[in-house]
Structures are given as structure tokens and as C-alpha cells.
Design an enzyme around this catalytic site. Structure first.
Site, PDB file in Angstrom:
ATOM      1  N   TYR A   1     -39.451 -10.889  50.762  1.00 55.06           N
ATOM      2  CA  TYR A   1     -40.444  -9.782  51.078  1.00 55.06           C
ATOM      3  C   TYR A   1     -41.383 -11.010  51.364  1.00 55.06           C
ATOM      4  CZ  TYR A   1     -44.684  -6.894  50.518  1.00 55.06           C
ATOM      5  OH  TYR A   1     -46.128  -6.357  50.873  1.00 55.06           O
TER       6      TYR A   1
ATOM      7  N   LYS B   1     -42.961 -12.095  55.180  1.00 58.27           N
ATOM      8  CA  LYS B   1     -44.260 -12.369  54.884  1.00 58.27           C
ATOM      9  C   LYS B   1     -44.862 -13.424  55.324  1.00 58.27           C
ATOM     10  CE  LYS B   1     -45.759  -7.828  54.066  1.00 58.27           C
ATOM     11  NZ  LYS B   1     -46.071  -6.914  55.497  1.00 58.27           N
TER      12      LYS B   1
HETATM   13  N1  SER Z   1     -48.360  -4.093  46.992  1.00 59.65           N
HETATM   14  C1  SER Z   1     -46.934  -5.602  47.116  1.00 59.65           C
HETATM   15  C2  SER Z   1     -45.502  -5.147  46.413  1.00 59.65           C
HETATM   16  O1  SER Z   1     -45.987  -5.258  45.033  1.00 59.65           O
HETATM   17  C3  SER Z   1     -47.553  -6.571  47.092  1.00 59.65           C
HETATM   18  O2  SER Z   1     -48.034  -6.694  48.274  1.00 59.65           O
HETATM   19  O3  SER Z   1     -44.785  -5.897  46.623  1.00 59.65           O
END
Ligand code: SER
Length: 318
Positions: A143, A147
Site C-alpha cells: 500500500y 502511495k
Molecule cells: N485507511 C487506510 C488504511 O488503513 C490508510 O490510509 O489502509
């Protein structure tokens, strides 16, 4: 007049952002972009136009851009942090190959683009308290990798091709409409549902795990205000730290308990979620957003809790 495409319009942020944009710019000027497995329903479907816009299929975005003369794209397609760890290839395909498609369409059709980054773009080596705007970004989650890449690629399209890309780094977002799925900060939404349903809440994170959070109305306002900001004032683009509140599980629990006195919580730590949360900042410094486009949140933990409980009670007791 603006013509806006929201990609991911049926998701956690998109479902509310689309309606807010329709209020501000007119129902017919905001297209709810969706994928066939997540069709718009209810008010979202009834209040304005919708169209298939799949980030993994550039053609589908191009068709919508042309048909509706789109000038602004809110690109919200993404997998959240926990689910991205189990599907890293898919997270990349949606987050980065998808972004590439969106940026290419934006370049061709002259659209501005908002693609959110996250507190997840930081990692263990980032200063955790009052994390500065410009600092170390070496995340170890997929993730986070997508990003940081989103930020870099968006800036690249701005400097190289003049595409008007802007973004914020969203913290955990709390709302009472569409639940998030597969995120590390989801517990801060789930806890309210348990409290209202009269259930004991099992918290997947340890006490003392601080993360930045924000109530949905502030998150929507951040995205729209940044896209409206005078470009000459922006020294940064992708992406601005924004902050509203920082708390740990114990603090949100105690705040809810003020309104639900017999609410109970137990801890059952999920090692993956805990390790992700530990690698993220405790709190961000959002001075640049305040200076460059007048960012200012309305809700803190106290006022958000009052509103969340009221709205969820009304929704769940219907
Ligand atoms: N809400 C997201 C997550 O917990 C963080 O940007 O993956």
C-alpha cells in the site's frame, strides 16, 4: 462550469464525495464512475449520471472523459493497506497501472487529477511525531509503495506535461455511510458500530497505537478545497499532509463510553495490522496545507463521536 468524474464512486470516500460534489457543482456535472461489481445504488444512482470507469481499462476512462467533457478527475480507486498485503499485484495494478491510465487520459483531455496519498506513504524510518511535510518515505507495505509512487508519478505528470495534479495524504477516515474494507484504521469505524449495536468490541491494535484520523466531512472538504485552491499559492502538490485528530484505541473507547456507559472493549492484537500501524506516523504536521490552501478541520474526537453515534443510531434503528 466544471464536469467531474469520480472514479471509485461507490467506495468508502467516493460514495460521499460524489454527493458532496453534486451539491456544489450541480447533479448533472458529476459522473459517478464505477466498476460492474460495485454498481451505484440508492441516492448515488438516482441523483445524477453514472458510467463505467475502470482504471485498469484506459479506454473506459477515455470514453467517459470524451462523452461528458470531463475537466476534473477524482481518482479514488485503490486497495487498502491490509488487503493490499494479501494481493500485492492487484494493489499495483489498480494503484499504479490504473493511475498511469488516468494520467494519460488527463494529459490528452486536459483534466485536473486528484489521487489521494495516505499516512501509509510513510514507514518505520519516518519521524513519527509531527511528521513533517517533506521527510523520509520508505514504507515497507505494498500500500505504501503504491502511495509513494502515486505521489512521484503525479508530480512527474505535473512538471513534465503540466497536468494539474494535486493530492492530500489522508489519515484514517471515519464515516457512517459506506464502511471501509481491509484498512489498518478500520477499527476506528468498526468500534462505533459495535457501540451502537450494543456489542463488545474486539480491538485488533494495542493500547498506545496512535494514528491520525479524520471525520468524513473534513476529508471531503480537504479534497475539494485543494482542487479549488489558487495554483500560484501551491508550493507542494503531491501530496499534502493533513491532520484533524490523533488518538489510540483507549482514547476513542473512553470517548464513546461517555455516551454508552456499559460499552465494553477487549484487545486481540492482529499482528499484521499492528505492524502496519506501528510503521505509520502517530501524528502529521499539516502546516503546509494550512499555509498554502487554508486547510482547517472542523471535527475533533469529541464532536465526531457525538455525530457518529447520532447518525449510526438513526441508520441502524431504521
Ligand atoms: N485507511 C487506510 C488504511 O488503513 C490508510 O490510509 O489502509
Amino acid at each position: 462550469m466544471k464536469n467531474i468524474l469520480v472514479i471509485g464512486a461507490t467506495g468508502q470516500i467516493g460514495s460521499e464525495l460524489t454527493l458532496e460534489l453534486r451539491k456544489r457543482y450541480g447533479d448533472d456535472h458529476v459522473i459517478a464512475g464505477y466498476i460492474p461489481s460495485a454498481m451505484p445504488k440508492g441516492e448515488l444512482k438516482a441523483s445524477g449520471p453514472s458510467a463505467i470507469a475502470d482504471v485498469t481499462d484506459r479506454q473506459s476512462i477515455e470514453v467517459v472523459a470524451r462523452q461528458f467533457k470531463i475537466d476534473t478527475i477524482y481518482n479514488l480507486a485503490a486497495l487498502l493497506s491490509v488487503v493490499a498485503e494479501s494481493r500485492p499485484a492487484m494493489a499495483w495494478k489498480i494503484g499504479i497501472d490504473g493511475l498511469w491510465n488516468v494520467l494519460e487520459v488527463a494529459r490528452e483531455y486536459g483534466c485536473a487529477v486528484f489521487t489521494p496519498s495516505s499516512i501509509g506513504s510513510f514507514g518505520e524510518t519516518t519521524p513519527h511525531v509531527k511528521t513533517p511535510q517533506d521527510t523520509i518515505q520508505r514504507p515497507r507495505t505494498m500500500y505504501g509503495v503504491t502511495k509513494v509512487t502515486t505521489e512521484l508519478l503525479s508530480d512527474y505528470y505535473y512538471t513534465r506535461y503540466g497536468v494539474d495534479t494535486r493530492a492530500v495524504r489522508f489519515p484514517g477516515i471515519i464515516s457512517n455511510v459506506t464502511p471501509p474494507g481491509g484498512g489498518t484504521t478500520d477499527y476506528a469505524v468498526d468500534i462505533y458500530y459495535s457501540a451502537v449495536k450494543g456489542e463488545k468490541f474486539v480491538c485488533p491494535l494495542k493500547p498506545g497505537t496512535y494514528m491520525d484520523m479524520m471525520y468524513m466531512p473534513d476529508a471531503l472538504n480537504a479534497a475539494i478545497s485543494l482542487m479549488e485552491a489558487a495554483p500560484a499559492r501551491l508550493k507542494h502538490r503531491n501530496a499534502f499532509n493533513i491532520a484533524a485528530m490523533s488518538f489510540d484505541p483507549e482514547q476513542i473507547y473512553q470517548e464513546i463510553k461517555k455516551h454508552v456507559p456499559n460499552f465494553e472493549m477487549a484487545y486481540e492484537v492482529d499482528p499484521l495490522k499492528q505492524s502496519i500501524a506501528d510503521s505509520w506516523p502517530d501524528s502529521l504536521d499539516d502546516t503546509c496545507a494550512r499555509e498554502e490552501w487554508d486547510w482547517k478541520p472542523q471535527y475533533d474526537l469529541e464532536s465526531m463521536t457525538v455525530d457518529m453515534l447520532e447518525k449510526l443510531r438513526a441508520k441502524l434503528n431504521k
